[in-house]
Design an enzyme around this catalytic site. Structure first.
Site, mmCIF file in Angstrom:
data_model
loop_
_atom_site.group_PDB
_atom_site.id
_atom_site.type_symbol
_atom_site.label_atom_id
_atom_site.label_comp_id
_atom_site.label_asym_id
_atom_site.label_seq_id
_atom_site.Cartn_x
_atom_site.Cartn_y
_atom_site.Cartn_z
ATOM 1 N N CYS A 147 0.824 -1.211 0.000
ATOM 2 C CA CYS A 147 0.000 0.000 0.000
ATOM 3 C C CYS A 147 0.854 1.256 0.000
ATOM 4 C CB CYS A 147 -0.936 0.003 1.203
ATOM 5 S SG CYS A 147 -2.124 -1.329 1.114
ATOM 6 N N HIS A 148 1.784 1.341 0.927
ATOM 7 C CA HIS A 148 2.573 2.563 1.039
ATOM 8 C C HIS A 148 4.060 2.265 1.137
ATOM 9 C CE1 HIS A 148 -1.485 3.249 2.618
ATOM 10 N NE2 HIS A 148 -1.432 4.269 1.814
#
Lengths: 183, 435
Positions: A147-148
Site C-alpha cells: 500500500c505505502h
C-alpha cells in the site's frame, strides 16, 4: 460591575446567580450523561469482543513457509524461519532499527524459528505480502506492504517506509509442539 | 440583504396575496433565486458551477434514496445486493451508475468551483464565511463519498475502510481505541458497514443544510465577479431570473450531456475493477488507491516517510493530509492583497496556475505505487502545496503591484463592447481565467 444583572452594587454574588449557574451545570452534566451511551454504542459489541482466541495447527508448516490465519478478525502470519533467515535477523545492529527488538524478544524461548505476527501493517493496516508463495518479500527478505511501501525484515521488524513499528506480536503460547493458541 | 434596487415581490392574484400574508415561501424564492436577486452582470461561465454543484447534490440524494430501497447493509449480503441492483432491479443498473458517476461529477464540479473561487478571490472580505462553509461542505462530501464507497463491500471498499480508519490510530495514546470505536471492532466488519450506511444516508442532508447556510451567507454581499470590483449601482447588475437562470440552464445541458455520456458509455472508467471482487480480509489488493477525487490528499498522506522532531512519519502524514484542507479555512487571512481578481494580479496569477499544476501532479502521484521516482516527486509537490499557501501567497500579496482596476463593472463591460476586442488583450477589461 453594577451593570451585570443579578449582581448587587457591592459585587457580592446573589441568590439568582447561584440558581443560574447551578441550573446550567446540572443541565450540562445531564446532557453529558445522556451522551455516554450514544457514543459508547459504537464501541466493539460483546459478540465481537468474545472472539478472543484462535488455535492454529502448525505441524504442516515447513521451513521457510508461512500460513495466514485469523484472530479477532485480523490476519495473523505464522512463519517458520530458516536458519539463514534467523542468522540474517540476528546480524542486524539494534541501534540502526526504528523499533529496536531482537528476534529473541519477538519469539518464545527455544522456539526462535516460529515467528508469529499480526498480518497488519503498522502504518495503515494493509496486509503485507511475503507470507504466501511467490509474493514479494521486500528489500529485507521479510514482508513488504504494497500500500505505502513499508519493508519488514525476516524478524518482521520495520526497516524502510512509513510504518512506525515492527509487525505486532500478538499474545500467544504453544499448547503443544504442534498447536499454537493465539489470544 | 441584497441591494436596495432589487425588485420587490408583489403578488398579483388574490390567491398569491393570501399565501404571501400567511407563508411567504414564494417571496423567499423570488428574493433568493428569482428576479429579486441582483447579480453582477459580468459573471462568466465559471460562475455556473455553484448551481451545477447544487444539481449534483440533488442527483445524489434522489438516486441514493432509491438505491437504499434495494441495498442490504450486512457483510454477508452487501456485495450480492449490489449485484442484485445491477442485474435484477428494474433500471437498477442505470440508477447505480448515475449514483457512482454522480459522485465523481459532483467532485469535478466542486473542484472547478473551488479553483474559480481561488482565481477570483471569492474567499476575501466580506465573503470569508461563504468560503469557510464551502470548506466544511468539501470535508462532509469527502466523508460521505468515502463511506459510500465502502458500502458495496468489495476489495477496495474493505481496504479503503481499513486504511482510512487506521489514520486515526496515528493519534498518540488514544489512537487505537478511537479506531476501534470508529469501526466497531478490531477490523472493519459488519458493525462498520451498518454505521457507514446510516451515516452515508444522513450526511447528504447535513450537506444540504450547510448549502442553505452558504447561500444565505452569499446573498448578503452577493457574488464576486471577474473584475473583483464591488457592485456600485443598478447598472452593474441584472436580476438572477431570467438572465442567470437561462445561462445556468445552458451549462446544465452541457453538464447533463457529459454526465449521461459517461454514465451510459464509460460507467466504470472512473472506478476501480478490484471493487467487483468481494471483500477479503486476508488479502490486500496489490495496488490500493482511493477514488480519484481523493488522490491529491492521498499523495500528501504518503509523502512522509521519515520521523521528524519526535513525531512519527505516520502521524506527520495524517497531520499533513488534514492540514492541507483545513489550511483553506485560513486562506482569507493568508492573502492580504486588497485586489480580489487574479485578472489584475500579474504575479500571483502565475503562482495560481503553478498551484493548479501542483495539485494535478499530486493527483497523479496518488494513483502511482509507493516507489521511486513517485515518492520523491510526491514529497516535492507536497512541499510546494504548503509553501504556496504559507510562504508564497503572503509574500506575493505583500510585494505585488496590481494592475489598475476598472472604476465599475459597467465601465469594464462597456469598454469591452466598445472596443470589440477580446478581453484578454486589454488590461483592465474583463479577464478570462484562461489567459
Amino acid at each position: 460591575m453594577a451593570s451585570v444583572p443579578g449582581t448587587s452594587d457591592s459585587g457580592e454574588v446573589r441568590r439568582r446567580d447561584f440558581i443560574y449557574i447551578a441550573t446550567g451545570a446540572f443541565g450540562a452534566v445531564g446532557v453529558g450523561a445522556v451522551a455516554v451511551p450514544f457514543i459508547n454504542q459504537m464501541n466493539p459489541s460483546a459478540d465481537v469482543r468474545a472472539m478472543a482466541t484462535t488455535e492454529v495447527d502448525i505441524s504442516a508448516i515447513e521451513e521457510g513457509m508461512a500460513i495466514k490465519t485469523i484472530w479477532q478478525s485480523k490476519p495473523v502470519f505464522v512463519k517458520r524461519l530458516t536458519a539463514a533467515e534467523i542468522a540474517e535477523a540476528n546480524k542486524v545492529d539494534l541501534a540502526s532499527l526504528r523499533d529496536p527488538e531482537t528476534l529473541a524478544d519477538r519469539t518464545k524461548p527455544g522456539k526462535t524459528e516460529w515467528l508469529v505476527t499480526l498480518g497488519v501493517c503498522t502504518h495503515l493496516g494493509c496486509v503485507p505480502l511475503g507470507a504466501g508463495q511467490g509474493e514479494s518479500k521486500g528489500d529485507f527478505n521479510g514482508y513488504f506492504c504494497p500500500c505505502h511501501g513499508s519493508h519488514y525484515d525476516t524478524a518482521g521488524r520495520i526497516r524502510k517506509g512509513p510504518a512506525p513499528y515492527n509487525l505486532v506480536v500478538p499474545p500467544y503460547e504453544f499448547t503443544s509442539d504442534t498447536i499454537v493458541q493465539i489470544g | 440583504m441584497s441591494f436596495p434596487w432589487a425588485q420587490k415581490y408583489e403578488p398579483q392574484s388574490p390567491l398569491m396575496k393570501w399565501i404571501d400574508s400567511r407563508l411567504p415561501l414564494p417571496r423567499l424564492v423570488f428574493d433568493a433565486v428569482g428576479a429579486g436577486y441582483p447579480v453582477p452582470r459580468n459573471i462568466n461561465i465559471w460562475y455556473n458551477f455553484g448551481v451545477l454543484a447544487g444539481v449534483a447534490l440533488m442527483v445524489q440524494i434522489i438516486t441514493g434514496v432509491v438505491l437504499a430501497m434495494h441495498y442490504s447493509a450486512h457483510v454477508s449480503t452487501a456485495f450480492e445486493s449490489i449485484e442484485h441492483i445491477m442485474r435484477d432491479v428494474n433500471s437498477g443498473w442505470l440508477i447505480r451508475y448515475l449514483h457512482m458517476n454522480g459522485a465523481s461529477f459532483f467532485f469535478i464540479v466542486v473542484y472547478i468551483h473551488i479553483f474559480r473561487g481561488l482565481y477570483y478571490g471569492s474567499y476575501k472580505a466580506p465573503r470569508e464565511v461563504v468560503w469557510m462553509l464551502g470548506v466544511v461542505i468539501l470535508l462532509l462530501m469527502m466523508a460521505t463519498a468515502f463511506m459510500g464507497y465502502v458500502l458495496p463491500w468489495g476489495q477496495m471498499s474493505f481496504w479503503g475502510a481499513q486504511v482510512i480508519t487506521s489514520l486515526f490510530s496515528a493519534i498518540p495514546l488514544v489512537g487505537e481505541p478511537v479506531r476501534q470505536w470508529l469501526v466497531g471492532g478490531f477490523a472493519p466488519d459488519n458493525a462498520t458497514i451498518t454505521r457507514f450506511f446510516s451515516l452515508h444516508y444522513i450526511l447528504p442532508f447535513v450537506i444540504l443544510g450547510v448549502v442553505i447556510l452558504k447561500i444565505w451567507a452569499l446573498h448578503i454581499p452577493g457574488s464576486t465577479n471577474p473584475t473583483g470590483v464591488d457592485v456600485k449601482g443598478p447598472q452593474d447588475t441584472l436580476p438572477f431570473h431570467p438572465y442567470f437562470t437561462a445561462k445556468d440552464f445552458v451549462s446544465l445541458c452541457v453538464y447533463l450531456f457529459a454526465f449521461a455520456a459517461v454514465s451510459f458509455f464509460l460507467p466504470n472508467s472512473l472506478g476501480h475493477p478490484d471493487n467487483y471482487i468481494p471483500a477479503n480480509p486476508l488479502s490486500t489488493p496489490a495496488h490500493i488507491v482511493p477514488e480519484w477525487y481523493l488522490l491529491p490528499f492521498y499523495a500528501i498522506l504518503r509523502a512522509f516517510t521519515v520521523d521528524l522532531f519526535f513525531i512519527q512519519a505516520k502521524l506527520w502524514g495524517v497531520i499533513a493530509m488534514f492540514a492541507s484542507i483545513l489550511l483553506l479555512l485560513f486562506l482569507p487571512w493568508l492573502d492580504s492583497s486588497k485586489v480580489r481578481s487574479n485578472a489584475y494580479r500579474p504575479l500571483y496569477r502565475i503562482f495560481f496556475w503553478i498551484l493548479v499544476v501542483d495539485v494535478l501532479v499530486l493527483g497523479y502521484i496518488g494513483a502511482m505505487p509507493a516507489e521511486e521516482p513517485y515518492v520523491r516527486i510526491g514529497q516535492l509537490a507536497t512541499m510546494y502545496y504548503f509553501a504556496h499557501f504559507l510562504i508564497i501567497l503572503p509574500i506575493v500579496s505583500a510585494i505585488e503591484k496590481p494592475l489598475p482596476l476598472p472604476n465599475s463593472i459597467a465601465e469594464a463591460v462597456l469598454a469591452k463592447i466598445n472596443k470589440g476586442m477580446p478581453a484578454a488583450t486589454q488590461p483592465g477589461a474583463i479577464a478570462q481565467p484562461a489567459e
